[in-house]
Structures are given as structure tokens and as C-alpha cells.
Write an enzyme that holds these catalytic residues in place. Structure first.
Site, PDB file in Angstrom:
ATOM      1  N   THR A 122     -50.132 -25.695  18.416  1.00 45.47           N
ATOM      2  CA  THR A 122     -49.055 -24.720  18.657  1.00 45.47           C
ATOM      3  C   THR A 122     -48.439 -24.257  17.353  1.00 45.47           C
ATOM      4  N   GLY A 161     -46.718 -33.649  17.584  1.00 38.93           N
ATOM      5  CA  GLY A 161     -45.949 -34.858  17.895  1.00 38.93           C
ATOM      6  C   GLY A 161     -46.434 -36.043  17.089  1.00 38.93           C
ATOM      7  N   GLU A 397     -49.060 -28.999  27.224  1.00 36.39           N
ATOM      8  CA  GLU A 397     -50.437 -29.068  27.749  1.00 36.39           C
ATOM      9  C   GLU A 397     -50.742 -27.902  28.670  1.00 36.39           C
TER      10      GLU A 397
HETATM   11  C1  LIG Z   1     -54.090 -42.825  27.713  1.00 32.79           C
HETATM   12  C2  LIG Z   1     -53.067 -41.877  28.230  1.00 32.79           C
HETATM   13  C3  LIG Z   1     -52.974 -41.988  29.694  1.00 32.79           C
HETATM   14  C4  LIG Z   1     -52.094 -41.276  30.377  1.00 32.79           C
HETATM   15  C5  LIG Z   1     -51.184 -40.313  29.720  1.00 32.79           C
HETATM   16  C6  LIG Z   1     -50.607 -39.457  30.778  1.00 32.79           C
HETATM   17  C7  LIG Z   1     -49.981 -38.349  30.535  1.00 32.79           C
HETATM   18  C8  LIG Z   1     -49.774 -37.853  29.173  1.00 32.79           C
HETATM   19  C9  LIG Z   1     -48.339 -37.635  28.977  1.00 32.79           C
HETATM   20  C10 LIG Z   1     -47.880 -37.077  27.917  1.00 32.79           C
HETATM   21  C11 LIG Z   1     -48.770 -36.619  26.843  1.00 32.79           C
HETATM   22  C12 LIG Z   1     -48.068 -36.847  25.545  1.00 32.79           C
HETATM   23  C13 LIG Z   1     -47.692 -35.855  24.835  1.00 32.79           C
HETATM   24  C14 LIG Z   1     -48.060 -34.449  25.223  1.00 32.79           C
HETATM   25  C15 LIG Z   1     -47.779 -33.540  24.052  1.00 32.79           C
HETATM   26  C16 LIG Z   1     -48.223 -32.155  24.393  1.00 32.79           C
HETATM   27  C17 LIG Z   1     -49.255 -31.687  23.425  1.00 32.79           C
HETATM   28  C18 LIG Z   1     -49.510 -30.225  23.577  1.00 32.79           C
HETATM   29  O1  LIG Z   1     -48.821 -29.508  24.245  1.00 32.79           O
HETATM   30  S1  LIG Z   1     -50.900 -29.691  22.743  1.00 32.79           S
HETATM   31  C19 LIG Z   1     -50.915 -27.948  22.975  1.00 32.79           C
HETATM   32  C20 LIG Z   1     -51.219 -27.564  24.416  1.00 32.79           C
HETATM   33  N1  LIG Z   1     -51.446 -26.167  24.467  1.00 32.79           N
HETATM   34  C21 LIG Z   1     -52.046 -25.564  25.499  1.00 32.79           C
HETATM   35  O2  LIG Z   1     -52.353 -26.155  26.527  1.00 32.79           O
HETATM   36  C22 LIG Z   1     -52.377 -24.091  25.300  1.00 32.79           C
HETATM   37  C23 LIG Z   1     -52.422 -23.356  26.629  1.00 32.79           C
HETATM   38  N2  LIG Z   1     -53.233 -22.140  26.491  1.00 32.79           N
HETATM   39  C24 LIG Z   1     -54.582 -22.172  26.799  1.00 32.79           C
HETATM   40  O3  LIG Z   1     -55.162 -23.159  27.179  1.00 32.79           O
HETATM   41  C25 LIG Z   1     -55.322 -20.848  26.672  1.00 32.79           C
HETATM   42  O4  LIG Z   1     -54.660 -20.012  25.739  1.00 32.79           O
HETATM   43  C26 LIG Z   1     -55.421 -20.118  28.031  1.00 32.79           C
HETATM   44  C27 LIG Z   1     -54.049 -19.897  28.608  1.00 32.79           C
HETATM   45  C28 LIG Z   1     -56.266 -20.931  28.958  1.00 32.79           C
HETATM   46  C29 LIG Z   1     -56.054 -18.752  27.817  1.00 32.79           C
HETATM   47  O5  LIG Z   1     -57.153 -18.972  27.007  1.00 32.79           O
HETATM   48  P1  LIG Z   1     -58.037 -17.706  26.594  1.00 32.79           P
HETATM   49  O6  LIG Z   1     -57.134 -16.576  26.305  1.00 32.79           O
HETATM   50  O7  LIG Z   1     -59.006 -18.118  25.574  1.00 32.79           O
HETATM   51  O8  LIG Z   1     -58.848 -17.502  27.919  1.00 32.79           O
HETATM   52  P2  LIG Z   1     -58.723 -16.336  28.956  1.00 32.79           P
HETATM   53  O9  LIG Z   1     -57.489 -16.520  29.779  1.00 32.79           O
HETATM   54  O10 LIG Z   1     -58.943 -15.011  28.290  1.00 32.79           O
HETATM   55  O11 LIG Z   1     -59.994 -16.711  29.824  1.00 32.79           O
HETATM   56  C30 LIG Z   1     -61.269 -16.554  29.224  1.00 32.79           C
HETATM   57  C31 LIG Z   1     -62.209 -17.472  29.929  1.00 32.79           C
HETATM   58  O12 LIG Z   1     -62.054 -18.803  29.404  1.00 32.79           O
HETATM   59  C32 LIG Z   1     -61.887 -19.712  30.464  1.00 32.79           C
HETATM   60  N3  LIG Z   1     -61.112 -20.838  29.967  1.00 32.79           N
HETATM   61  C33 LIG Z   1     -59.867 -20.809  29.430  1.00 32.79           C
HETATM   62  N4  LIG Z   1     -59.501 -22.053  29.080  1.00 32.79           N
HETATM   63  C34 LIG Z   1     -60.545 -22.865  29.386  1.00 32.79           C
HETATM   64  C35 LIG Z   1     -60.768 -24.263  29.258  1.00 32.79           C
HETATM   65  N5  LIG Z   1     -59.831 -25.096  28.762  1.00 32.79           N
HETATM   66  N6  LIG Z   1     -61.943 -24.777  29.676  1.00 32.79           N
HETATM   67  C36 LIG Z   1     -62.875 -23.941  30.197  1.00 32.79           C
HETATM   68  N7  LIG Z   1     -62.742 -22.600  30.376  1.00 32.79           N
HETATM   69  C37 LIG Z   1     -61.570 -22.092  29.950  1.00 32.79           C
HETATM   70  C38 LIG Z   1     -61.171 -18.928  31.512  1.00 32.79           C
HETATM   71  O13 LIG Z   1     -61.279 -19.566  32.765  1.00 32.79           O
HETATM   72  C39 LIG Z   1     -61.905 -17.618  31.426  1.00 32.79           C
HETATM   73  O14 LIG Z   1     -63.115 -17.753  32.087  1.00 32.79           O
HETATM   74  P3  LIG Z   1     -63.698 -16.473  32.885  1.00 32.79           P
HETATM   75  O15 LIG Z   1     -62.696 -16.172  33.943  1.00 32.79           O
HETATM   76  O16 LIG Z   1     -63.783 -15.361  31.872  1.00 32.79           O
HETATM   77  O17 LIG Z   1     -65.015 -16.949  33.395  1.00 32.79           O
HETATM   78  C1  LIG Z   2     -42.078 -32.133  24.342  1.00 31.40           C
HETATM   79  C2  LIG Z   2     -43.139 -31.217  23.793  1.00 31.40           C
HETATM   80  C3  LIG Z   2     -44.159 -31.755  23.012  1.00 31.40           C
HETATM   81  C4  LIG Z   2     -45.142 -30.919  22.477  1.00 31.40           C
HETATM   82  N1  LIG Z   2     -46.111 -31.467  21.660  1.00 31.40           N
HETATM   83  C5  LIG Z   2     -47.039 -30.648  21.111  1.00 31.40           C
HETATM   84  C6  LIG Z   2     -48.018 -31.191  20.226  1.00 31.40           C
HETATM   85  O1  LIG Z   2     -48.041 -32.381  19.938  1.00 31.40           O
HETATM   86  N2  LIG Z   2     -48.938 -30.346  19.685  1.00 31.40           N
HETATM   87  C7  LIG Z   2     -48.958 -29.006  19.990  1.00 31.40           C
HETATM   88  O2  LIG Z   2     -49.828 -28.302  19.493  1.00 31.40           O
HETATM   89  N3  LIG Z   2     -48.034 -28.458  20.841  1.00 31.40           N
HETATM   90  C8  LIG Z   2     -47.075 -29.255  21.393  1.00 31.40           C
HETATM   91  N4  LIG Z   2     -46.134 -28.718  22.242  1.00 31.40           N
HETATM   92  C9  LIG Z   2     -46.081 -27.264  22.433  1.00 31.40           C
HETATM   93  C10 LIG Z   2     -46.538 -26.870  23.816  1.00 31.40           C
HETATM   94  O3  LIG Z   2     -47.915 -27.054  23.944  1.00 31.40           O
HETATM   95  C11 LIG Z   2     -46.144 -25.396  24.065  1.00 31.40           C
HETATM   96  O4  LIG Z   2     -44.751 -25.329  24.093  1.00 31.40           O
HETATM   97  C12 LIG Z   2     -46.714 -24.929  25.398  1.00 31.40           C
HETATM   98  O5  LIG Z   2     -48.114 -24.734  25.276  1.00 31.40           O
HETATM   99  C13 LIG Z   2     -46.060 -23.625  25.881  1.00 31.40           C
HETATM  100  O6  LIG Z   2     -46.273 -22.597  24.967  1.00 31.40           O
HETATM  101  P1  LIG Z   2     -45.016 -21.771  24.395  1.00 31.40           P
HETATM  102  O7  LIG Z   2     -44.021 -22.730  23.936  1.00 31.40           O
HETATM  103  O8  LIG Z   2     -45.554 -20.740  23.481  1.00 31.40           O
HETATM  104  O9  LIG Z   2     -44.408 -21.044  25.680  1.00 31.40           O
HETATM  105  P2  LIG Z   2     -44.632 -19.507  26.098  1.00 31.40           P
HETATM  106  O10 LIG Z   2     -46.047 -19.279  26.450  1.00 31.40           O
HETATM  107  O11 LIG Z   2     -43.974 -18.639  25.111  1.00 31.40           O
HETATM  108  O12 LIG Z   2     -43.819 -19.534  27.492  1.00 31.40           O
HETATM  109  C14 LIG Z   2     -42.599 -18.830  27.665  1.00 31.40           C
HETATM  110  C15 LIG Z   2     -42.659 -18.121  29.013  1.00 31.40           C
HETATM  111  O13 LIG Z   2     -43.666 -17.113  28.948  1.00 31.40           O
HETATM  112  C16 LIG Z   2     -44.464 -17.162  30.119  1.00 31.40           C
HETATM  113  N5  LIG Z   2     -45.827 -16.713  29.842  1.00 31.40           N
HETATM  114  C17 LIG Z   2     -46.541 -16.905  28.718  1.00 31.40           C
HETATM  115  N6  LIG Z   2     -47.761 -16.374  28.834  1.00 31.40           N
HETATM  116  C18 LIG Z   2     -47.834 -15.837  30.072  1.00 31.40           C
HETATM  117  C19 LIG Z   2     -48.849 -15.156  30.823  1.00 31.40           C
HETATM  118  N7  LIG Z   2     -50.059 -14.900  30.303  1.00 31.40           N
HETATM  119  N8  LIG Z   2     -48.571 -14.760  32.077  1.00 31.40           N
HETATM  120  C20 LIG Z   2     -47.358 -15.017  32.624  1.00 31.40           C
HETATM  121  N9  LIG Z   2     -46.352 -15.644  31.972  1.00 31.40           N
HETATM  122  C21 LIG Z   2     -46.592 -16.047  30.726  1.00 31.40           C
HETATM  123  C22 LIG Z   2     -44.481 -18.631  30.496  1.00 31.40           C
HETATM  124  O14 LIG Z   2     -44.798 -18.782  31.891  1.00 31.40           O
HETATM  125  C23 LIG Z   2     -43.046 -19.056  30.174  1.00 31.40           C
HETATM  126  O15 LIG Z   2     -42.230 -18.791  31.310  1.00 31.40           O
HETATM  127  C24 LIG Z   2     -45.116 -29.528  22.769  1.00 31.40           C
HETATM  128  C25 LIG Z   2     -44.109 -28.998  23.573  1.00 31.40           C
HETATM  129  C26 LIG Z   2     -43.127 -29.841  24.096  1.00 31.40           C
HETATM  130  C27 LIG Z   2     -42.044 -29.246  24.961  1.00 31.40           C
END
Ligand SMILES: CC/C=C\C/C=C\C/C=C\C/C=C\CCCCC(=O)SCCNC(=O)CCNC(=O)[C@H](O)C(C)(C)COP(=O)(O)OP(=O)(O)OC[C@H]1O[C@@H](n2cnc3c(N)ncnc32)[C@H](O)[C@@H]1OP(=O)(O)O
Ligand SMILES: Cc1cc2nc3c(=O)[nH]c(=O)nc-3n(C[C@H](O)[C@H](O)[C@H](O)COP(=O)(O)OP(=O)(O)OC[C@H]3O[C@@H](n4cnc5c(N)ncnc54)[C@H](O)[C@@H]3O)c2cc1C
Length: 633
Positions: A122, A161, A397
Site C-alpha cells: 500500500t 505493519g 487485505e
Molecule cells: C497464521 C495466521 C493464521 C490466521 C491469521 C488470521 C487472520 C489474519 C489477521 C490479520 C492479518 C494481520 C495483519 C493484516 C495486515 C493487512 C495487510 C494488508 O492489508 S496488505 C495489502 C492488501 N491490499 C489489497 O488487498 C489490495 C486490494 N486490491 C486488489 O487486490 C486489486 O487491486 C483488485 C481490487 C483485485 C483489482 O485488481 P486489478 O485491477 O489488477 O484487477 P481487475 O479488477 O482489473 O481484474 C482483472 C482480472 O484479474 C482478476 N483478479 C484480480 N485479483 C485477483 C487475484 N488476487 N487472484 C486472481 N485473479 C485476480 C480479476 O478477477 C479479473 O479477472 P477477469 O474478470 O478479467 O477474468
Molecule cells: C490496520 C491496518 C493494517 C494494514 N497493514 C498493511 C500492511 O501491512 N501492508 C500493506 O501494504 N497495507 C496495509 N494496510 C493497508 C490496507 O491494505 C488498505 O488500507 C486497504 O487495501 C484499503 O485500501 P485504501 O486504504 O486505499 O482504501 P480505498 O480503496 O481508498 O477505500 C476508500 C473507499 O473507496 C471505495 N472504493 C475504492 N475502490 C473502489 C471501487 N473500485 N469501487 C467501489 N468503491 C471503491 C472503498 O469501498 C472505500 O469505501 C493496512 C490497513 C489497516 C487499516
């Protein structure tokens, strides 16, 4: 033991241990979980929870005991840290799994045993839209290095994180050579020797305080070419780029953690139900019949209506979590062998269930807290802390709305395939019936058919109807001359609703399938009751959908409520036993209200007396501030 709790545990109609075994995935898994809990944590003389050395001790112990299975790591960590998070959560659930799944063998052997890291994907300007990430990685063939750079303020890595201020191995997502693709890099910077790096903490958050979320700005920082994780994509020494089988393989870790989060939502909800239901069994308040003793609040129908559907949901999500992880392991195994055919379905399922379960559990935690009255608002209940730690799961996530829309994307594609005459398999196979119009609502009798299989069918028809309505909305927008993207955006409310209904159907189906596998008659009976309660409660919440789908008549609506009340009364005698089966240890639950022995009031008084504010009869602030002020008055 509190007499109420004691009475609640008499006359059990089912074998609690057998139910615990089912939740763990077998008696051996229960034994292993308890071994980790009792032997490797509680009875370990080095167990030093709550001290500055807790974290290094835990890491060394995990290695000493050779615990590497993600589920066993989670068992160990949750026993060690209770319901809270700890600074290395990200290392175990994202950094390590990324190395396991994205490194080539040489990189794996080089890095995995040695380092602790974080996951920096992110950026300040983009968390959801990964194709919008701005951090660049430009290959320099002359030096065989990548130059990592944050070109704008919005490209600063934000949120990683467990950011370690001294040594910073982290997984990067960056745009190396082409805007459409990005890859993973491991960047080991030893601060402060490495120039070009600006690092810090993003500041106080809503909670998640055990995890230090940082920021990282890179100014033309060089890392070796070999630091690009090269299992799926490579940059050769001459700078040529070998594309991965699918650009989405880079997203693999997110699919893994989303799959874990489904079961975690069930665990967290089961913790809150344990606390709220045990407390409701010992709390007496008001009166039902004048002049009689104050009843247990668990005997109020409204209290049962708050808690028992959540109890059923906790079981549903625990079973959904088992299904999700099994499905993830099966399909990721196929992907490892180069078969990517089910990757889209895995993505759609994990994205939708992650959103569905975390939204529901997030709301459910608050219902459990409020059902405990004022004591629920005390930190001694553990419920405020559980909420604060869990609620970001609706955002991280994959922000939940965005995840639901990803599932919708798969549903719309599947619907179009059915319209084109294709035969679907897997989780969306029910859409085949839509095309052949065999989805016609069954002959709806005047009585509600309570057969669980019938209820699953009704949820299937509801989901199919909402998928079709969403598709029709897109078609109508297109017919009005809107482009494809605008037609989609103008239908996103319907699309999220369709995905939610699809997930609801999937969870109920998994619950029913699990109940069908239960052989013990007593356990089967009580689980069947909970599955019915889960289904009927959902019908009560979404009556309009079922009416619109033609599978429920207006005349039947009152019987939904009547049936719900009957099921609440049926669950009542087993409620405490059903939370006992979750087998949450008092030390892990860390809740005065949720104690196994039910001795809430004595424990609450001791907890309050231990507050730092009660260390002295009169707080030092009186002598320091008030007394001098009084002297001047
Ligand atoms: C041992 C531990 C056990 C238990 C632990 C339990 C719980 C854990 C608890 C806490 C965890 C601890 C800390 C958490 C900290 C959080 C860390 C983070 O947040 S890391 C950052 C996370 N960020 C995201 O998740 C980003 C979200 N965005 C996306 O994934 C992508 O941008 C999108 C929204 C999916 C869009 O991607 P994109 O624009 O590339 O794709 P399109 O929408 O244009 O679709 C194109 C095509 O791709 C396919 N697709 C998209 N994503 C995937 C994928 N992941 N896998 C496969 N295919 C994918 C999509 O379906 C489209 O397909 P098509 O329709 O064209 O066939
Ligand atoms: C506690 C915590 C821990 C985290 N740890 C990590 C980490 O370790 N590593 C890391 O990389 N990231 C981490 N993150 C970041 C996290 O993955 C992002 O905050 C998350 O993916 C959401 O993205 P954003 O913040 O850009 O929200 P945005 O996408 O900006 O969301 C804002 C609003 O926009 C809307 N929106 C966005 N896109 C669309 C769309 N296409 N259609 C409709 N609505 C839309 C959403 O629904 C939401 O209501 C952490 C976040 C938190 C809160």
C-alpha cells in the site's frame, strides 16, 4: 464455580468433546492444539507474556518447537497473546507466505530461515487500486541492480505493519518495467547506513497498537537484481523480462490471507459469543414475573435473539473457514503445478467470503458487547479490545466493498457464460438453472418447509435472482447508451447485493454439508438446530429478497418469525455448552465476563482493584494539583 453456570452444564444433550474435535478437524488436531496451549505455552517456564522480551521469546520458541504450520502458528500466537495482535503478525501471515510462494528455490534457501520482515504494498495514494501503485523499480544492467524510487508523495509506502526500525527486509510491490505489471522485491536495508531512505511511523491509529505501521520513502535506492522474487517472473541480467503465467500470481499472498481471515472471523465471533453467553447465564436483572427472583438475562427472548443467531453464525463461519482453507490448499497446489484454471474461482470465493464474514462478525462483536450492558463496555470484558483489533479486517487485505465487487465480476462473467449456453461447474453451477428457467420457485405451500435442504435451495434461488437482477441492471444501463464501465458503476449496488447473497448461500450450504457429515446423533441434532437458526434468521433479515424471488409468500412471513422464536427456545438449554465446545482458555479469552467458572463479580472487583489508579488510597494527582489549589481558595 458459579451455580448458574454449573446448572447450565448439567443435562448436556450432546458430547461437547466430539463437537470440539469437529471444530478442530479431528481429535488429533484438538490434542495438538491443547498440547501447544498447555505444554508449549502455559506450562513453559520461559512463558513471559506481557514483558518486553515476550516477542523475541515467542519467535525463538516457535523455532525451537519447529512450529511452521500456519494454523499451529496461530494456535501458539493466540495462546501467547490472547485476543490481541502482536507486532509480528504480518511477518507470519504475509511476509513468510510471500517468500514461500513467490521465491525461486535459491532465494527461498537464502532468505527464509534468516529474516523477519514486513509487506509494503500500500502507498499513501493507493491501497485498493494496485495497478495505480507508483513506486518504481528500474533495472540498471550496468550494475545489475534495481533502482527503487518513490516519485511522488502519494507513492510513499504507507501502512507496512511490523516495520522494524533497524533492519528492513520487506516485500515490495513496485512497477518495474511496464505499468500494467508489477512484481515483488525483497529489499534488505540496514538502517541508518543505507542512504536514500526516509522511514517512520504513520502515527496513532484506531487500535492495532501492538503493530507499528510505518511509512517508507525511497530516493533512488539500489538493490541487487536477485532481490526480485523470481518464482513466477524474472528480469534476466540483460534486462529482458520473463512474464509470469498470469499477472495475478503476484496477488497470491492476498488470496492466502483472505482465505485465513474467513476462519478467523469465526474464531473472533466464537470468542465474543463465549463471553456474552456465559455472562448472560450468570447475570440476573429485572423480573419476568412480578415478585419472582430476577431471571438470568439469557432467559429474555430479546437476549436470545441477539446472541443465538450469532452463535449459529460463529459455527457457520468456522466451518466456512475450514472449507476455504481446504479449497485454497487444493487450488494453490494446482497452481503450483501450472494449472491456473481455478484461480479465478479461488479469488472470487476468498474475496467474497472475506468481506461477508468480516462485515458480519464486525457487527456481531458490537452486539455481543452491548448485550453485556455496562460491563461489556469495560476493558475487563475484553469485548472493546476484540472489536478494536478486529474491525480493520473490513478494510485491510482488500476493502470489503471492493472485494464484493470482485466476486460480482466473477458472477457476471459466469452469468454471461450461462446465457451463451455454457454449462458451469463449481460454486456458481446453480446459475445453470437460471438459463433453463428451472429456477422457478417451488410450489410454495402455506407452511414453511423447514427441511434444511429446502432452505439451502431457497437461498440458491435468492442468489440466482439477485445475480440476474444485477446483470439486467447492467444491460439496461447499456441499453440507455451508457458505456460498459458506467453501466457497471451504475449497477454496483445490485452487484454487491448479488455477491452478498451468493456468499450467504455458500456459507449456509457449507454449514448444511458439514452437518450432513456429523455421525454422532446428539451433535448432529444440536448442529442441525443451529443451521436451521442460521437459515431462518437470514430469511427474517432478507424477507424482501425471498418474497421477490417468489419462494416465500406474504402469508408465510409470520411463520418465519414463529419458527425463529421456536428455534431460539430450542437452543436455550444448550447455549453454554455450545460455547464451551469452542474451548477458549480463560487465559486466552482474557475476559472477566467470559470466565469458564462464571465467577464474574469477584473477578471484576479484583480486576478493578488492580487498576493503576487504585495503587494508592488517594491518587498522587490530588496532592500534586488539587491540594495546592485548595490551599489558595
Ligand atoms: C497464521 C495466521 C493464521 C490466521 C491469521 C488470521 C487472520 C489474519 C489477521 C490479520 C492479518 C494481520 C495483519 C493484516 C495486515 C493487512 C495487510 C494488508 O492489508 S496488505 C495489502 C492488501 N491490499 C489489497 O488487498 C489490495 C486490494 N486490491 C486488489 O487486490 C486489486 O487491486 C483488485 C481490487 C483485485 C483489482 O485488481 P486489478 O485491477 O489488477 O484487477 P481487475 O479488477 O482489473 O481484474 C482483472 C482480472 O484479474 C482478476 N483478479 C484480480 N485479483 C485477483 C487475484 N488476487 N487472484 C486472481 N485473479 C485476480 C480479476 O478477477 C479479473 O479477472 P477477469 O474478470 O478479467 O477474468
Ligand atoms: C490496520 C491496518 C493494517 C494494514 N497493514 C498493511 C500492511 O501491512 N501492508 C500493506 O501494504 N497495507 C496495509 N494496510 C493497508 C490496507 O491494505 C488498505 O488500507 C486497504 O487495501 C484499503 O485500501 P485504501 O486504504 O486505499 O482504501 P480505498 O480503496 O481508498 O477505500 C476508500 C473507499 O473507496 C471505495 N472504493 C475504492 N475502490 C473502489 C471501487 N473500485 N469501487 C467501489 N468503491 C471503491 C472503498 O469501498 C472505500 O469505501 C493496512 C490497513 C489497516 C487499516
Amino acid at each position: 464455580m458459579n451455580p448458574d453456570i454449573l446448572r447450565e452444564r448439567q443435562n448436556a444433550t450432546f458430547d461437547i468433546e466430539k463437537l470440539t474435535n469437529i471444530l478442530d478437524g479431528g481429535a488429533e488436531r484438538t490434542n495438538r492444539r491443547r498440547e501447544i496451549r498447555e505444554v508449549l505455552v502455559l506450562n513453559d517456564p520461559d512463558f513471559d507474556y506481557g514483558t518486553p522480551t515476550s516477542l523475541p521469546t515467542m519467535i525463538l520458541k516457535l523455532r525451537e518447537y519447529g512450529i511452521s504450520d500456519p494454523v499451529e502458528i496461530n494456535w501458539y500466537k493466540s495462546m501467547y497473546w490472547g485476543t490481541g495482535r502482536e507486532a509480528l503478525g504480518l511477518h507470519y501471515v504475509m511476509f513468510l507466505p510471500t517468500l514461500y510462494t513467490q521465491c525461486d528455490s535459491e532465494q527461498f534457501n537464502k532468505w527464509v530461515p534468516l529474516i523477519i520482515g514486513t509487506y509494503a504494498q500500500t502507498e499513501m495514494g493507493h491501497g485498493t487500486h494496485l495497478r495505480g501503485l507508483e513506486t518504481t523499480a528500474t533495472f540498471d544492467p550496468a550494475t545489475q541492480e534495481f533502482v527503487m524510487h518513490s516519485p511522488t508523495v502519494t507513492s510513499i509506502k504507507w501502512w507496512p505493519g511490523g516495520r522494524n526500525p533497524l533492519f528492513l527486509p520487506l516485500i515490495f510491490l513496485s512497477i518495474p518495467l511496464s505499468a500494467s505489471l508489477f512484481d515483488l522485491f525483497l529489499s534488505g536495508f540496514a538502517l541508518p547506513t543505507c542512504s536514500g531512505i526516509v522511514i517512520g511511523d504513520i502515527g496513532p491509529k484506531f487500535g492495532f497498537d501492538a503493530v507499528d505501521n510505518g511509512y517508507l520513502k525511497l530516493e533512488h535506492v539500489r538493490i541487487p537484481r536477485e532481490n526480485m522474487l523470481m518464482k513466477y517472473a524474472q528480469v534476466k541480467p540483460d534486462g529482458s523480462y520473463v512474464k509470469p503465467l498470469s499477472s495475478k500470481l503476484t496477488y497470491g499472498t492476498m488470496v492466502f490471507i483472505r482465505s485465513l481471515i474467513v476462519g478467523n472471523a469465526g474464531i473472533v465471533l466464537s470468542q465474543c459469543c463465549t463471553i456474552a453467553i456465559r455472562y448472560s447465564a450468570v447475570r440476573h436483572q429485572s423480573e419476568i414475573r412480578a415478585g419472582e427472583a430476577e431471571p438470568q438475562i439469557l432467559d429474555y427472548q430479546t437476549q436470545q435473539h441477539k446472541l443465538f443467531p450469532l452463535l449459529a453464525t460463529a459455527y457457520a463461519f468456522l466451518f466456512a473457514g475450514q472449507y476455504m482453507i481446504d479449497t485454497y490448499n487444493r487450488i494453490s497446489g494446482d497452481i503450483n503445478q501450472g494449472d491456473l484454471s481455478e484461480m479465478p474461482e479461488l479469488h472470487a470465493l476468498s474475496a467474497g467470503l472475506k468481506a461477508f464474514t468480516t462485515w458480519t462478525a464486525n457487527t456481531g462483536i458490537e452486539v455481543c458487547r452491548m448485550s453485556c450492558g455496562g460491563h461489556g463496555y469495560s476493558r475487563s470484558s475484553a469485548l472493546p479490545d476484540i472489536y478494536v483489533e478486529f474491525t480493520p479486517s473490513c478494510t485491510y487485505e482488500g476493502e470489503n466493498t471492493v472485494m464484493m465487487l470482485q466476486t460480482a465480476r466473477f458472477l457476471m462473467k459466469s452469468y454471461r457464460q450461462v446465457q451463451a449456453g455454457q454449462q458451469l461447474s463449481g460454486a456458481v453451477s446453480y446459475l445453470n438453472k437460471v438459463h433453463h428457467r428451472v429456477m422457478a420457485p417451488q410450489a410454495v405451500s402455506s407452511q414453511l418447509d423447514l427441511n434444511l435442504n429446502t432452505l439451502v435451495d431457497l437461498y440458491e434461488i435468492r442468489a440466482a435472482m439477485l445475480v440476474e437482477l444485477a446483470a439486467q441492471s447492467i444491460q439496461q444501463e447499456s441499453a440507455r447508451g451508457k458505456c460498459q464501465e458506467d453501466s457497471w458503476n451504475n449497477s454496483t449496488i445490485d452487484l454487491v447485493r448479488a455477491s452478498d447473497a451468493h456468499c450467504h448461500y455458500m456459507v449456509l450450504k457449507m454449514f448444511r454439508d458439514k452437518v450432513d457429515q456429523i455421525e454422532d446423533p446428539g451433535v448432529h441434532s444440536v448442529m442441525s438446530t443451529l443451521a436451521h437458526l442460521y437459515a431462518i434468521h437470514g430469511m427474517g433479515n432478507f424477507t424482501g429478497d425471498f418474497l421477490q424471488a417468489g419462494v416465500l409468500t406474504g402469508a408465510q412471513v409470520p411463520s418465519v418469525s414463529k419458527c425463529l422464536k421456536g428455534l431460539l427456545a430450542e437452543v436455550r438449554p444448550s447455549a453454554v455448552l455450545l460455547v464451551d465446545a469452542f474451548d477458549h482458555h480463560d487465559k486466552m479469552l482474557n475476559s472477566v465476563l467470559g470466565r469458564h467458572d462464571g465467577n464474574v463479580y469477584e473477578a471484576m472487583f479484583e480486576w478493578a482493584r488492580s487498576s493503576p489508579l487504585n495503587r494508592t488510597e488517594v491518587h498522587e494527582s490530588f496532592h500534586k494539583h488539587l491540594k495546592p489549589l485548595q490551599a489558595k481558595l
